[in-house]
Design a protein around this motif. Structure first.
Motif, PDB file in Angstrom:
ATOM      1  N   TYR A 179      39.188   1.796  29.251  1.00 12.96           N
ATOM      2  CA  TYR A 179      37.837   1.374  29.618  1.00 12.96           C
ATOM      3  C   TYR A 179      37.822   0.187  30.567  1.00 12.96           C
ATOM      4  N   ARG A 180      39.000  -0.329  30.935  1.00 15.41           N
ATOM      5  CA  ARG A 180      39.153  -1.432  31.895  1.00 15.41           C
ATOM      6  C   ARG A 180      38.397  -2.678  31.430  1.00 15.41           C
ATOM      7  N   ILE A 181      38.398  -2.910  30.143  1.00 17.58           N
ATOM      8  CA  ILE A 181      37.788  -4.121  29.597  1.00 17.58           C
ATOM      9  C   ILE A 181      38.809  -5.257  29.675  1.00 17.58           C
ATOM     10  N   PRO A 182      38.463  -6.396  30.268  1.00 19.16           N
ATOM     11  CA  PRO A 182      39.398  -7.531  30.302  1.00 19.16           C
ATOM     12  C   PRO A 182      39.580  -8.127  28.897  1.00 19.16           C
ATOM     13  N   LEU A 183      40.805  -8.090  28.405  1.00 20.29           N
ATOM     14  CA  LEU A 183      41.104  -8.545  27.047  1.00 20.29           C
ATOM     15  C   LEU A 183      42.274  -9.518  27.076  1.00 20.29           C
ATOM     16  N   THR A 184      42.184 -10.547  26.241  1.00 16.36           N
ATOM     17  CA  THR A 184      43.263 -11.536  26.128  1.00 16.36           C
ATOM     18  C   THR A 184      43.563 -11.764  24.662  1.00 16.36           C
ATOM     19  N   GLY A 185      44.800 -11.494  24.256  1.00 19.31           N
ATOM     20  CA  GLY A 185      45.232 -11.728  22.886  1.00 19.31           C
ATOM     21  C   GLY A 185      46.006 -13.027  22.787  1.00 19.31           C
ATOM     22  N   LEU A 186      45.670 -13.842  21.801  1.00 17.52           N
ATOM     23  CA  LEU A 186      46.274 -15.164  21.651  1.00 17.52           C
ATOM     24  C   LEU A 186      47.068 -15.239  20.353  1.00 17.52           C
ATOM     25  N   ARG A 187      48.353 -15.472  20.511  1.00 11.98           N
ATOM     26  CA  ARG A 187      49.229 -15.617  19.348  1.00 11.98           C
ATOM     27  C   ARG A 187      49.250 -17.091  18.938  1.00 11.98           C
ATOM     28  N   PHE A 188      48.415 -17.420  17.939  1.00 12.56           N
ATOM     29  CA  PHE A 188      48.287 -18.800  17.492  1.00 12.56           C
ATOM     30  C   PHE A 188      49.494 -19.203  16.652  1.00 12.56           C
ATOM     31  N   PHE A 189      49.896 -20.458  16.810  1.00 13.32           N
ATOM     32  CA  PHE A 189      51.011 -21.024  16.055  1.00 13.32           C
ATOM     33  C   PHE A 189      50.499 -22.162  15.171  1.00 13.32           C
ATOM     34  N   THR A 190      50.433 -21.922  13.858  1.00  9.70           N
ATOM     35  CA  THR A 190      50.165 -22.906  12.798  1.00  9.70           C
ATOM     36  C   THR A 190      49.177 -23.981  13.230  1.00  9.70           C
ATOM     37  N   VAL A 191      47.913 -23.617  13.216  1.00 11.45           N
ATOM     38  CA  VAL A 191      46.851 -24.509  13.673  1.00 11.45           C
ATOM     39  C   VAL A 191      46.439 -25.447  12.534  1.00 11.45           C
ATOM     40  N   TYR A 192      46.207 -26.719  12.864  1.00 14.61           N
ATOM     41  CA  TYR A 192      45.765 -27.681  11.857  1.00 14.61           C
ATOM     42  C   TYR A 192      44.793 -28.660  12.502  1.00 14.61           C
ATOM     43  N   GLY A 193      44.094 -29.412  11.671  1.00 18.16           N
ATOM     44  CA  GLY A 193      43.175 -30.431  12.160  1.00 18.16           C
ATOM     45  C   GLY A 193      41.967 -30.549  11.253  1.00 18.16           C
ATOM     46  N   PRO A 194      41.022 -31.452  11.585  1.00 12.30           N
ATOM     47  CA  PRO A 194      39.806 -31.613  10.790  1.00 12.30           C
ATOM     48  C   PRO A 194      39.052 -30.304  10.615  1.00 12.30           C
ATOM     49  N   TRP A 195      38.436 -30.148   9.452  1.00  3.93           N
ATOM     50  CA  TRP A 195      37.705 -28.942   9.069  1.00  3.93           C
ATOM     51  C   TRP A 195      38.649 -27.748   8.873  1.00  3.93           C
ATOM     52  N   GLY A 196      39.934 -28.023   8.626  1.00  2.00           N
ATOM     53  CA  GLY A 196      40.922 -26.961   8.457  1.00  2.00           C
ATOM     54  C   GLY A 196      40.745 -26.168   7.175  1.00  2.00           C
ATOM     55  N   ARG A 197      41.637 -25.185   6.999  1.00  3.03           N
ATOM     56  CA  ARG A 197      41.523 -24.275   5.862  1.00  3.03           C
ATOM     57  C   ARG A 197      42.222 -24.832   4.619  1.00  3.03           C
ATOM     58  N   PRO A 198      41.618 -24.637   3.432  1.00  3.76           N
ATOM     59  CA  PRO A 198      42.207 -25.157   2.197  1.00  3.76           C
ATOM     60  C   PRO A 198      43.491 -24.461   1.772  1.00  3.76           C
ATOM     61  N   ASP A 199      43.803 -23.291   2.352  1.00  4.04           N
ATOM     62  CA  ASP A 199      45.009 -22.579   1.952  1.00  4.04           C
ATOM     63  C   ASP A 199      46.219 -22.947   2.795  1.00  4.04           C
TER      64      ASP A 199
END
Length: 331
Positions: free
Chosen positions: A171-191
């Motif tokens: 369908y020629r849709i512009p797509l970008t996949g992002l491989r995140f590496f261990t994100v942290y910071g304020p408002w982060g996840r409790p797990d």
């Protein structure tokens, strides 16, 4: 037109929405407030966005894995782009709850691809460093084979990349996949480790240290992550037939977004101890099923093409998180 952000009540989605709103964009957030971790934290994030940005932020409480409900919620809604960050996260949780990942990460991703197709708009979506599995060659490069995931979570993220390649091709849709590496910071996840370790250290409880501490992670501060996501939203891949990062000749790119350095888990704990002002009680544990001993991102592709340059090391980022944690819990 507004930008659609799925997972807007989640950690990364909240911060991305705030960045976009701060520069004058309108944002429509999508979130179903599931109970993987306490929804009260998600409600607080949304309340913060609403208080700061008012009507520029609109929230749709809908499950994007429910195609009928999603279509109804988005009826008549146009968008300039989509940031699909919502997903069922967590490597360990996927071992005991596989169907949650099939629904949110497979069916949900397909539904968002259909939203992008129907509106002919580019989409940036969340993949994960977990797709690299037990890859022993570091740093991880987007050109590396990712055919041997060691968790179902990783397998669903690899499947998302494959579905996206198909949609970009057909369908020629512009797509970008992002491989995140261990994100942290304020408002982060409790797990995640920063929250778990900080909470335990401040309360005098032991922290579980897996693989007896012999682990390394590419810890990436949330502000750096968001800068990368925004750069991708602002620069969708062209449909020019040239090879893209990740090897596609369709308008589909894959990027690593990390801090470009692997930190020893023991050093990470030491920084949290210093920020908390007390020592951790370490409970040494074997490696967890589905986990890997090291992650380390080669970010040359996104750095060269979009100018991505992380600036926050753990010595700076962790004290910011601990300060936020104390304030949020009124400690």
């Amino acid at each position: 037109m507004p930008i659609l952000v799925t997972g807007a009540a989640g950690f990364i989605g909240y911060h991305l929405a705030a960045r976009l709103l701060a520069r004058g964009e309108r944002v429509i957030g999508i979130d179903n407030f599931n109970a993987y971790y306490p929804p009260s934290l998600k409600e607080d994030r949304v309340a913060d966005l609403t208080a700061r940005f008012g009507d520029a932020f609109r929230l749709l409480r809908v499950d994007f894995a429910d195609a009928d409900a999603l279509d109804a919620a988005l009826a008549g809604v146009d968008a300039s782009a989509i940031a699909h960050l919502g997903a069922q996260p967590g490597v360990r949780y996927s071992i005991d709850n596989p169907r949650a990942y099939a629904r949110a990460n497979l069916l949900g991703h397909l539904n968002m691809l259909e939203v992008a197709r129907a509106r002919a708009v580019p989409m940036v979506y969340a993949s994960s460093s977990s797709v690299y599995g037990g890859n022993a060659n570091t740093p991880f490069r987007v050109e590396d084979r990712v055919d041997h995931p060691v968790s179902l979570y990783a397998a669903t993220k690899k499947a998302d990349e494959l579905m996206s390649e198909t949609y970009a091709h057909l369908y020629r849709i512009p797509l970008t996949g992002l491989r995140f590496f261990t994100v942290y910071g304020p408002w982060g996840r409790p797990d995640m480790a920063p929250w778990l370790f900080t909470s335990a250290i401040l309360e005098g409880r032991p922290i579980k240290v897996f693989n007896h501490g012999q682990m390394r992670r590419d810890f990436t501060y949330i502000d750096d992550i968001v800068s990368g996501v925004v750069a991708c939203l602002d620069n969708p891949p062209p449909d020019d037939g040239a090879p893209k990062a990740g090897g596609s000749i369709a308008p589909h790119r894959l990027y690593n977004i990390g801090n470009n350095r692997a930190e020893a888990l023991t050093d990470f704990i030491a920084v949290i101890e210093q920020a908390c002002g007390r020592a951790a009680i370490r409970d040494l544990q074997p490696m967890q099923p589905g986990d890997v001993p090291e992650t380390y991102a080669d970010i040359s592709a996104i750095a060269d093409e979009l100018g991505y340059a992380p600036t926050t090391d753990i010595a700076t980022g962790i004290p910011r998180f601990v300060a936020w944690f104390r304030a949020y819990h009124r400690l």
